[in-house]
Design a protein around this motif. Structure first.
Motif, PDB file in Angstrom:
ATOM      1  N   LEU A 115    -115.326 -94.580 -15.342  1.00 42.15           N
ATOM      2  CA  LEU A 115    -114.461 -94.852 -14.196  1.00 42.15           C
ATOM      3  C   LEU A 115    -112.982 -94.713 -14.559  1.00 42.15           C
ATOM      4  O   LEU A 115    -112.140 -94.608 -13.677  1.00 42.15           O
ATOM      5  N   PHE A 116    -112.663 -94.743 -15.834  1.00 41.65           N
ATOM      6  CA  PHE A 116    -111.273 -94.749 -16.283  1.00 41.65           C
ATOM      7  C   PHE A 116    -110.911 -93.331 -16.710  1.00 41.65           C
ATOM      8  O   PHE A 116    -111.096 -92.951 -17.858  1.00 41.65           O
ATOM      9  N   ARG A 117    -110.405 -92.564 -15.784  1.00 36.97           N
ATOM     10  CA  ARG A 117    -110.124 -91.153 -16.041  1.00 36.97           C
ATOM     11  C   ARG A 117    -108.655 -90.874 -15.737  1.00 36.97           C
ATOM     12  O   ARG A 117    -108.299 -90.615 -14.587  1.00 36.97           O
ATOM     13  N   TRP A 118    -107.821 -90.970 -16.747  1.00 36.18           N
ATOM     14  CA  TRP A 118    -106.424 -90.576 -16.636  1.00 36.18           C
ATOM     15  C   TRP A 118    -106.001 -90.011 -17.975  1.00 36.18           C
ATOM     16  O   TRP A 118    -106.686 -90.189 -18.967  1.00 36.18           O
ATOM     17  N   THR A 119    -104.905 -89.278 -17.981  1.00 35.32           N
ATOM     18  CA  THR A 119    -104.439 -88.699 -19.237  1.00 35.32           C
ATOM     19  C   THR A 119    -104.045 -89.830 -20.182  1.00 35.32           C
ATOM     20  O   THR A 119    -103.696 -90.927 -19.728  1.00 35.32           O
ATOM     21  N   PRO A 120    -104.074 -89.597 -21.496  1.00 33.46           N
ATOM     22  CA  PRO A 120    -103.725 -90.661 -22.437  1.00 33.46           C
ATOM     23  C   PRO A 120    -102.371 -91.295 -22.115  1.00 33.46           C
ATOM     24  O   PRO A 120    -101.447 -90.623 -21.660  1.00 33.46           O
ATOM     25  N   GLY A 121    -102.293 -92.595 -22.363  1.00 36.58           N
ATOM     26  CA  GLY A 121    -101.079 -93.356 -22.085  1.00 36.58           C
ATOM     27  C   GLY A 121    -101.340 -94.400 -21.024  1.00 36.58           C
ATOM     28  O   GLY A 121    -102.492 -94.705 -20.707  1.00 36.58           O
ATOM     29  N   PRO A 122    -100.269 -94.962 -20.453  1.00 43.02           N
ATOM     30  CA  PRO A 122    -100.428 -96.019 -19.448  1.00 43.02           C
ATOM     31  C   PRO A 122    -101.252 -95.569 -18.252  1.00 43.02           C
ATOM     32  O   PRO A 122    -101.218 -94.398 -17.861  1.00 43.02           O
ATOM     33  N   ARG A 123    -101.969 -96.518 -17.682  1.00 42.34           N
ATOM     34  CA  ARG A 123    -102.745 -96.266 -16.466  1.00 42.34           C
ATOM     35  C   ARG A 123    -101.772 -95.961 -15.329  1.00 42.34           C
ATOM     36  O   ARG A 123    -100.798 -96.680 -15.125  1.00 42.34           O
ATOM     37  N   PRO A 124    -102.021 -94.908 -14.571  1.00 43.30           N
ATOM     38  CA  PRO A 124    -101.141 -94.599 -13.433  1.00 43.30           C
ATOM     39  C   PRO A 124    -101.077 -95.771 -12.450  1.00 43.30           C
ATOM     40  O   PRO A 124    -102.064 -96.481 -12.246  1.00 43.30           O
ATOM     41  N   GLU A 125     -99.920 -95.966 -11.852  1.00 43.57           N
ATOM     42  CA  GLU A 125     -99.718 -97.078 -10.918  1.00 43.57           C
ATOM     43  C   GLU A 125    -100.718 -97.064  -9.763  1.00 43.57           C
ATOM     44  O   GLU A 125    -101.093 -98.111  -9.259  1.00 43.57           O
ATOM     45  N   ASP A 126    -101.166 -95.874  -9.351  1.00 42.50           N
ATOM     46  CA  ASP A 126    -102.069 -95.792  -8.213  1.00 42.50           C
ATOM     47  C   ASP A 126    -103.549 -95.818  -8.607  1.00 42.50           C
ATOM     48  O   ASP A 126    -104.424 -95.725  -7.760  1.00 42.50           O
ATOM     49  N   HIS A 127    -103.842 -95.973  -9.925  1.00 45.27           N
ATOM     50  CA  HIS A 127    -105.238 -96.061 -10.361  1.00 45.27           C
ATOM     51  C   HIS A 127    -105.756 -97.460 -10.059  1.00 45.27           C
ATOM     52  O   HIS A 127    -105.093 -98.451 -10.333  1.00 45.27           O
ATOM     53  N   PRO A 128    -106.946 -97.585  -9.496  1.00 41.52           N
ATOM     54  CA  PRO A 128    -107.483 -98.911  -9.162  1.00 41.52           C
ATOM     55  C   PRO A 128    -107.616 -99.808 -10.391  1.00 41.52           C
ATOM     56  O   PRO A 128    -107.860 -99.331 -11.504  1.00 41.52           O
ATOM     57  N   GLY A 129    -107.484-101.107 -10.152  1.00 39.84           N
ATOM     58  CA  GLY A 129    -107.711-102.103 -11.193  1.00 39.84           C
ATOM     59  C   GLY A 129    -109.178-102.513 -11.229  1.00 39.84           C
ATOM     60  O   GLY A 129    -110.022-101.935 -10.527  1.00 39.84           O
ATOM     61  N   LEU A 130    -109.479-103.523 -12.015  1.00 41.98           N
ATOM     62  CA  LEU A 130    -110.864-103.967 -12.187  1.00 41.98           C
ATOM     63  C   LEU A 130    -111.493-104.437 -10.884  1.00 41.98           C
ATOM     64  O   LEU A 130    -112.631-104.085 -10.570  1.00 41.98           O
ATOM     65  N   THR A 131    -110.771-105.244 -10.136  1.00 42.59           N
ATOM     66  CA  THR A 131    -111.318-105.766  -8.882  1.00 42.59           C
ATOM     67  C   THR A 131    -111.609-104.633  -7.917  1.00 42.59           C
ATOM     68  O   THR A 131    -112.692-104.575  -7.329  1.00 42.59           O
ATOM     69  N   GLU A 132    -110.670-103.694  -7.786  1.00 44.67           N
ATOM     70  CA  GLU A 132    -110.852-102.571  -6.857  1.00 44.67           C
ATOM     71  C   GLU A 132    -112.017-101.675  -7.293  1.00 44.67           C
ATOM     72  O   GLU A 132    -112.673-101.060  -6.446  1.00 44.67           O
ATOM     73  N   LEU A 133    -112.288-101.612  -8.579  1.00 41.88           N
ATOM     74  CA  LEU A 133    -113.395-100.806  -9.103  1.00 41.88           C
ATOM     75  C   LEU A 133    -114.739-101.548  -9.042  1.00 41.88           C
ATOM     76  O   LEU A 133    -115.770-100.991  -9.386  1.00 41.88           O
ATOM     77  N   GLY A 134    -114.705-102.798  -8.650  1.00 39.74           N
ATOM     78  CA  GLY A 134    -115.935-103.577  -8.577  1.00 39.74           C
ATOM     79  C   GLY A 134    -116.428-104.060  -9.922  1.00 39.74           C
ATOM     80  O   GLY A 134    -117.596-104.387 -10.091  1.00 39.74           O
ATOM     81  N   LEU A 135    -115.511-104.111 -10.895  1.00 35.03           N
ATOM     82  CA  LEU A 135    -115.879-104.572 -12.236  1.00 35.03           C
ATOM     83  C   LEU A 135    -115.452-106.012 -12.411  1.00 35.03           C
ATOM     84  O   LEU A 135    -115.494-106.614 -13.372  1.00 35.03           O
TER      85      LEU A 135
END
Length: 156
Positions: free
Chosen positions: A136-156
């Motif tokens: 579920l965590f698919r972004w280029t290396p480095g900080p998570r993009p601001e618009d990438h969902p967090g744990l709650t939004e991902l249902g984790l």
């Protein structure tokens, strides 16, 4: 205060969230020497079954961790806070040298000094094997993009 790491305690909900995101961004940068500067020189850690103290031990731990955890991506989320303590839950994904993927879940309890440096970190962590398609965590290396969902939004 040259070693100060704002935001400083006592934490509000807003500053605790900022602190959690700063920690997440630092770990996603995967620079052990830089990450270690967020901790007091004598910071005490419990990570799974490992216990150690001090920045040199933190650097050694992180170097070994990121040498075996490839394509590491981490998301942290605030769970609770008080004046100088923060509790977080987190999940990260990585693959090992053989290409097997994992999602790791955990909880951390942090205590900070007056300069905002973490002086204590207790982490309880569990690994779950996953397939590459379950990532579920698919972004280029480095900080998570601001618009990438967090744990709650991902249902984790």
């Amino acid at each position: 205060m040259s070693d100060a790491r704002p935001p400083l305690p006592p934490f509000t909900r807003e500053t605790a969230i900022q602190k959690v995101r700063a920690a997440e961004n630092g770990w996603n940068g995967r620079d052990p020497h830089k990450v270690a500067l967020a901790y007091t020189p004598d910071s005490r850690w419990r990570n799974r079954s490992e216990f150690f103290t001090g920045r040199p031990a933190i650097v050694a731990f992180l170097e070994a961790k990121w040498a075996r955890e490839h394509e590491y991506r981490l998301i942290k989320e605030l769970w609770a806070f008080t004046e100088n303590r923060i509790a977080v839950r987190f999940a990260y994904e990585f693959h090992d040298a053989a290409g097997a993927w994992f999602r790791t879940y955990g909880n951390e309890n942090w205590e900070f000094d007056a300069n905002g440096l973490m002086r204590m970190r207790h982490a309880s962590i569990n690994d779950l094997p996953i397939t590459e398609n379950q990532r579920l965590f698919r972004w280029t290396p480095g900080p998570r993009p601001e618009d990438h969902p967090g744990l709650t939004e991902l249902g984790l």
